[in-house]
Design a protein around this motif. Sequence first.
Motif: not given
Length: 146
Positions: A67-69, A95-96, A104-107
């Motif tokens: 997962l990236t933002r 990054r995760h 599973q959000l939120p991280l």
Amino acid sequence: MTQEEKAAIEAACARLVQRLAVLVDAGRYDEALALYTPDAVQVRRGQEVRGKEALARFFAARPADRLTRHLIPTTAIFVESGNRATGISYALVWRHQGDGVPAQLPLPMVAPGTLGEYHDVFVRMQEGWRLAERRTREVFDEPLPG
């Protein structure tokens, strides 16, 4: 070229940078690929990828549980002509790397893994402005997980 034409080019290229980041983060790679020229070149972490087919393989190889933002607060576009521009953007990347399952959000909030630069070349095509070249440069960086 008028100031209005120049401003329109700058805005179109800056929007392309932002849209590409959102599409990659969402895993919408077919839509992201549409923002590149057919013979586009991307150089990231010393790896050169040339052409849309190679870019498609590059995106497909991205781990499904990553997962990236991308947060891109600074973009400067330099118009060279009515059909070509260059740009530099600063990007903070969170990054995760999951354990094989979707996150599973939120991280938990952590510091971004990278502060880097995108050095881009844009060209005007019949369908609009497209990315012809992107070279990334990590300025502050942590190793990629997995």
